[in-house]
Design a protein around this motif. Structure first.
Motif, PDB file in Angstrom:
ATOM      1  N   ILE A   2     145.715 130.240  38.865  1.00 57.90           N
ATOM      2  CA  ILE A   2     144.647 129.487  39.127  1.00 57.90           C
ATOM      3  C   ILE A   2     144.294 128.336  38.408  1.00 57.90           C
ATOM      4  O   ILE A   2     143.718 127.472  38.765  1.00 57.90           O
ATOM      5  N   THR A   3     144.570 128.497  36.912  1.00 61.72           N
ATOM      6  CA  THR A   3     144.268 127.462  36.126  1.00 61.72           C
ATOM      7  C   THR A   3     144.865 126.181  36.504  1.00 61.72           C
ATOM      8  O   THR A   3     144.359 125.068  36.103  1.00 61.72           O
ATOM      9  N   ASN A   4     145.923 126.167  37.340  1.00 64.20           N
ATOM     10  CA  ASN A   4     146.570 125.102  37.460  1.00 64.20           C
ATOM     11  C   ASN A   4     145.830 124.103  38.566  1.00 64.20           C
ATOM     12  O   ASN A   4     145.992 122.854  38.773  1.00 64.20           O
ATOM     13  N   TYR A   5     144.612 124.924  39.062  1.00 63.15           N
ATOM     14  CA  TYR A   5     143.802 124.088  39.981  1.00 63.15           C
ATOM     15  C   TYR A   5     142.461 123.266  39.165  1.00 63.15           C
ATOM     16  O   TYR A   5     141.782 122.740  39.898  1.00 63.15           O
ATOM     17  N   ALA A   6     142.613 123.424  37.895  1.00 65.91           N
ATOM     18  CA  ALA A   6     141.354 122.900  37.035  1.00 65.91           C
ATOM     19  C   ALA A   6     141.702 121.450  37.277  1.00 65.91           C
ATOM     20  O   ALA A   6     142.680 120.827  37.086  1.00 65.91           O
ATOM     21  N   GLY A   7     140.408 120.618  37.573  1.00 60.47           N
ATOM     22  CA  GLY A   7     140.369 119.317  37.650  1.00 60.47           C
ATOM     23  C   GLY A   7     140.811 118.929  39.121  1.00 60.47           C
ATOM     24  O   GLY A   7     140.651 117.656  39.556  1.00 60.47           O
ATOM     25  N   ILE A   8     141.032 119.878  39.970  1.00 62.37           N
ATOM     26  CA  ILE A   8     141.267 119.590  41.366  1.00 62.37           C
ATOM     27  C   ILE A   8     140.354 120.394  42.193  1.00 62.37           C
ATOM     28  O   ILE A   8     139.445 119.590  42.925  1.00 62.37           O
ATOM     29  N   SER A   9     140.113 121.637  41.991  1.00 65.57           N
ATOM     30  CA  SER A   9     139.224 122.371  42.866  1.00 65.57           C
ATOM     31  C   SER A   9     137.849 122.146  42.198  1.00 65.57           C
ATOM     32  O   SER A   9     137.840 122.198  40.919  1.00 65.57           O
ATOM     33  N   PRO A  10     136.688 122.567  42.897  1.00 66.59           N
ATOM     34  CA  PRO A  10     135.508 122.587  42.313  1.00 66.59           C
ATOM     35  C   PRO A  10     135.512 123.898  40.899  1.00 66.59           C
ATOM     36  O   PRO A  10     135.756 124.911  41.247  1.00 66.59           O
ATOM     37  N   LYS A  11     134.942 123.393  40.041  1.00 65.84           N
ATOM     38  CA  LYS A  11     134.990 124.134  38.983  1.00 65.84           C
ATOM     39  C   LYS A  11     134.124 125.546  39.040  1.00 65.84           C
ATOM     40  O   LYS A  11     134.608 126.410  38.695  1.00 65.84           O
ATOM     41  N   THR A  12     133.180 125.376  40.054  1.00 68.20           N
ATOM     42  CA  THR A  12     132.302 126.626  40.198  1.00 68.20           C
ATOM     43  C   THR A  12     133.150 127.638  41.045  1.00 68.20           C
ATOM     44  O   THR A  12     132.982 128.933  40.654  1.00 68.20           O
ATOM     45  N   ASP A  13     134.037 127.238  42.085  1.00 73.24           N
ATOM     46  CA  ASP A  13     134.847 128.033  42.762  1.00 73.24           C
ATOM     47  C   ASP A  13     135.646 128.606  41.716  1.00 73.24           C
ATOM     48  O   ASP A  13     135.991 130.006  41.709  1.00 73.24           O
ATOM     49  N   LEU A  14     136.257 128.024  40.560  1.00 76.89           N
ATOM     50  CA  LEU A  14     137.391 128.712  39.564  1.00 76.89           C
ATOM     51  C   LEU A  14     136.501 129.499  38.704  1.00 76.89           C
ATOM     52  O   LEU A  14     136.885 130.646  38.399  1.00 76.89           O
ATOM     53  N   GLN A  15     135.510 129.264  38.259  1.00 76.53           N
ATOM     54  CA  GLN A  15     134.576 130.054  37.422  1.00 76.53           C
ATOM     55  C   GLN A  15     134.342 131.616  38.251  1.00 76.53           C
ATOM     56  O   GLN A  15     134.147 132.539  37.750  1.00 76.53           O
ATOM     57  N   LEU A  16     133.827 131.220  39.424  1.00 77.48           N
ATOM     58  CA  LEU A  16     133.463 132.386  40.323  1.00 77.48           C
ATOM     59  C   LEU A  16     134.723 133.332  40.563  1.00 77.48           C
ATOM     60  O   LEU A  16     134.867 134.838  40.387  1.00 77.48           O
ATOM     61  N   ILE A  17     135.790 132.654  40.774  1.00 72.59           N
ATOM     62  CA  ILE A  17     137.120 133.542  40.993  1.00 72.59           C
ATOM     63  C   ILE A  17     137.508 134.525  39.765  1.00 72.59           C
ATOM     64  O   ILE A  17     137.814 135.596  39.734  1.00 72.59           O
ATOM     65  N   GLU A  18     137.258 133.495  38.546  1.00 71.94           N
ATOM     66  CA  GLU A  18     137.421 134.313  37.293  1.00 71.94           C
ATOM     67  C   GLU A  18     136.395 135.809  37.159  1.00 71.94           C
ATOM     68  O   GLU A  18     136.937 136.478  36.728  1.00 71.94           O
ATOM     69  N   ARG A  19     135.107 135.280  37.411  1.00 71.94           N
ATOM     70  CA  ARG A  19     134.205 136.631  37.562  1.00 71.94           C
ATOM     71  C   ARG A  19     134.714 137.571  38.479  1.00 71.94           C
ATOM     72  O   ARG A  19     134.572 138.784  38.116  1.00 71.94           O
ATOM     73  N   LEU A  20     135.267 137.323  39.544  1.00 76.36           N
ATOM     74  CA  LEU A  20     135.615 138.076  40.585  1.00 76.36           C
ATOM     75  C   LEU A  20     136.871 138.912  40.182  1.00 76.36           C
ATOM     76  O   LEU A  20     137.067 140.090  40.336  1.00 76.36           O
ATOM     77  N   ALA A  21     137.788 138.061  39.587  1.00 74.62           N
ATOM     78  CA  ALA A  21     138.769 138.751  39.219  1.00 74.62           C
ATOM     79  C   ALA A  21     138.616 139.854  38.004  1.00 74.62           C
ATOM     80  O   ALA A  21     139.429 141.098  38.005  1.00 74.62           O
ATOM     81  N   ALA A  22     137.640 139.677  37.227  1.00 75.79           N
ATOM     82  CA  ALA A  22     137.372 140.544  36.295  1.00 75.79           C
ATOM     83  C   ALA A  22     136.896 141.945  36.991  1.00 75.79           C
ATOM     84  O   ALA A  22     137.063 143.086  36.519  1.00 75.79           O
ATOM     85  N   VAL A  23     136.222 141.916  38.140  1.00 75.01           N
ATOM     86  CA  VAL A  23     135.556 142.913  38.781  1.00 75.01           C
ATOM     87  C   VAL A  23     136.925 143.880  39.461  1.00 75.01           C
ATOM     88  O   VAL A  23     136.798 144.926  39.570  1.00 75.01           O
ATOM     89  N   LEU A  24     137.854 143.034  40.187  1.00 74.92           N
ATOM     90  CA  LEU A  24     138.906 143.502  41.005  1.00 74.92           C
ATOM     91  C   LEU A  24     140.092 143.611  40.005  1.00 74.92           C
ATOM     92  O   LEU A  24     141.006 144.351  40.861  1.00 74.92           O
ATOM     93  N   SER A  25     140.415 143.149  39.158  1.00 75.87           N
ATOM     94  CA  SER A  25     141.584 143.309  38.363  1.00 75.87           C
ATOM     95  C   SER A  25     142.122 144.705  38.255  1.00 75.87           C
ATOM     96  O   SER A  25     141.281 145.770  38.136  1.00 75.87           O
ATOM     97  N   GLY A  26     143.416 145.169  38.355  1.00 74.92           N
ATOM     98  CA  GLY A  26     143.824 146.440  38.327  1.00 74.92           C
ATOM     99  C   GLY A  26     143.888 147.088  39.813  1.00 74.92           C
ATOM    100  O   GLY A  26     144.321 148.147  39.893  1.00 74.92           O
ATOM    101  N   ARG A  27     143.133 146.233  40.846  1.00 73.22           N
ATOM    102  CA  ARG A  27     143.019 147.003  41.861  1.00 73.22           C
ATOM    103  C   ARG A  27     144.369 146.536  42.785  1.00 73.22           C
ATOM    104  O   ARG A  27     145.050 145.375  42.684  1.00 73.22           O
TER     105      ARG A  27
END
Ligand code: UDP
Length: 405
Positions: A2-27
């Protein structure tokens, strides 16, 4: 990553994905559809799976198998959901269920979140062994035939949620519906940046002159994409503007009508040396990318369209797109801002001439188009939405307003 999308995708999307990954990781997440290759669904899954995996979520993809009759039936479902009158018999409903029952015993359906794509595997819900189950319908279901709607609804209502590409397609009662449009991957071969040399080499390969204004439509040879209408529009344009027309599509071996439509296109072009009809092999991402980048104006003059990924693909490349006002196209094109919506051949020709004669307008529209795709139709937005829906459902709520990360 996902970090490859820094500077391409909206920053807020990447931040939200990071937060969601913290909730869902391991699933674990499971996608089930009916083909591993061909079509937009498979294309998006191929790109999306490694990205979701890189977030610490285990992702698997199962494909159901079926006999020829099964796929005949599900193709009829597709047509009947899109408003074509189709006659069904009881044994068709039964066969749809029976094939899914057989698949259920051979597939591993265990996961924390199960995404079932389209009508083919919808009856698998009867074999749920826990987890959240979501039905993801990619089809234009805006004018569904009552019996097929009734049949599919009997499975849908047992899902935790359903997802549609366009709000108008959400016609299935008894299940919470969410609207999540598809997306394109800016880092794929189809959409990554290309050098001028790469673009020139592709034009040379197809014998396309690089120095004349180029109109392009990339589409399967399908009547709903109106390739004959595109040729007629080109002829109207050509009376006043020098230009060439490129119609690029793949050989539609799975579509008996495709061959016939291609023949009609050749007949209609009537040997005009400025019309280039390209029959591309299935793995032509690089060529499509180069053609879209070489085009002056891109057309997607569809009469019906589920979403129309080709529209976002061209918009991302900064092109002014003239799209038929149907299906998912108006979701992407804000008329006069991020492209142009048309209803007729004459309209398409008129607007194409405007764009050919006014380079500033074309550039402005192309710039706005790219930004609109950046905000709304990149793969990171779709991953964000899928993970957000999963997290929301996990909390036992289908109301995003109640959900705080
Ligand atoms: N496409 C392709 N080769 C072709 C024609 C189309 O790879 O010869 C791709 C196109 O770039 C897009 C997808 O197939 O990514 C078509 O999706 P769309 O939603 O536009 O239309 P569909 O074919 O699903 O109706």
């Amino acid at each position: 990553m996902i970090t490859n999308y820094a500077g391409i995708s909206p920053k807020t999307d990447l931040q939200l994905i990071e937060r969601l990954a913290a909730v869902l990781s391991g699933r674990s997440m499971l996608h089930v559809n009916s083909t591993r290759a061909g079509g937009g669904v498979a294309e998006i899954l191929h790109r999306m799976m490694p990205l979701i995996q890189s977030l610490g979520i285990t992702v698997r993809w199962e494909v159901i198998s079926g006999d020829e009759y099964f796929f005949e039936i599900t193709k009829k479902f597709h047509n009947a959901l899109q408003g074509t009158a189709v006659e069904f018999h009881d044994d068709m409903w039964e066969h749809h269920v029976a094939v899914n029952t057989a698949n259920a015993s051979s597939l591993d359906l265990e996961a924390d979140a199960v995404w079932i794509h389209d009508p083919q595997p919808a009856p698998l819900i009867a074999h749920r062994r826990g987890g959240l189950w979501v039905w993801r319908c990619h089809i234009d279901a805006s004018e569904p035939q009552a019996d097929v709607l009734h049949h599919l609804a009997s499975f849908c209502r047992n899902y935790d949620a359903s997802i549609f590409s366009v709000a108008r397609y959400a016609r299935f009662p008894g299940v919470p519906a969410f609207v999540i449009p598809p997306s394109i991957d800016p880092l794929s071969d189809k959409n990554r940046e290309l050098s001028a040399g790469e673009i020139a080499a592709t034009l040379q390969q197809f014998g396309i002159p690089p120095d004349r204004p180029m109109l392009l439509q990339v589409s399967r040879f399908d009547r709903f994409k109106d390739p004959l209408g595109v040729i007629e529009a080109y002829r109207l344009i050509k009376k006043y503007n020098d230009c060439i027309l490129v119609l690029a599509g793949s050989s539609a071996t799975d579509d008996p009508e495709g061959e016939q439509v291609l023949q009609e296109v050749h007949q209609h072009a009537a040997g005009d040396p400025d019309i280039f009809i390209l029959l591309l092999p299935s793995a032509s991402d690089h060529a499509i990318n180069a053609l879209q980048r070489a085009a002056t104006v891109v057309l997607q003059k569809s009469i019906r369209e589920g979403f129309g990924l080709t529209v976002s693909e061209a918009m991302w490349k900064g092109k002014p797109v003239i799209g038929g006002a149907t299906g998912g196209i108006p979701l992407q094109i804000i008329d006069g801002q991020t492209g142009v919506l048309v209803h007729t051949i004459e309209g398409a020709a008129f607007r194409a001439r405007q764009l050919l004669n006014n380079a500033d307008m074309a550039h402005r529209m192309g710039r706005q188009a790219r930004e609109y795709v950046r905000t709304n139709f990149l793969i990171t937005r779709q991953i964000r939405d899928y993970l957000a829906l999963w997290a929301v459902l996990m909390r036992g709520s289908t109301s995003p307003e109640e959900f705080v990360l």
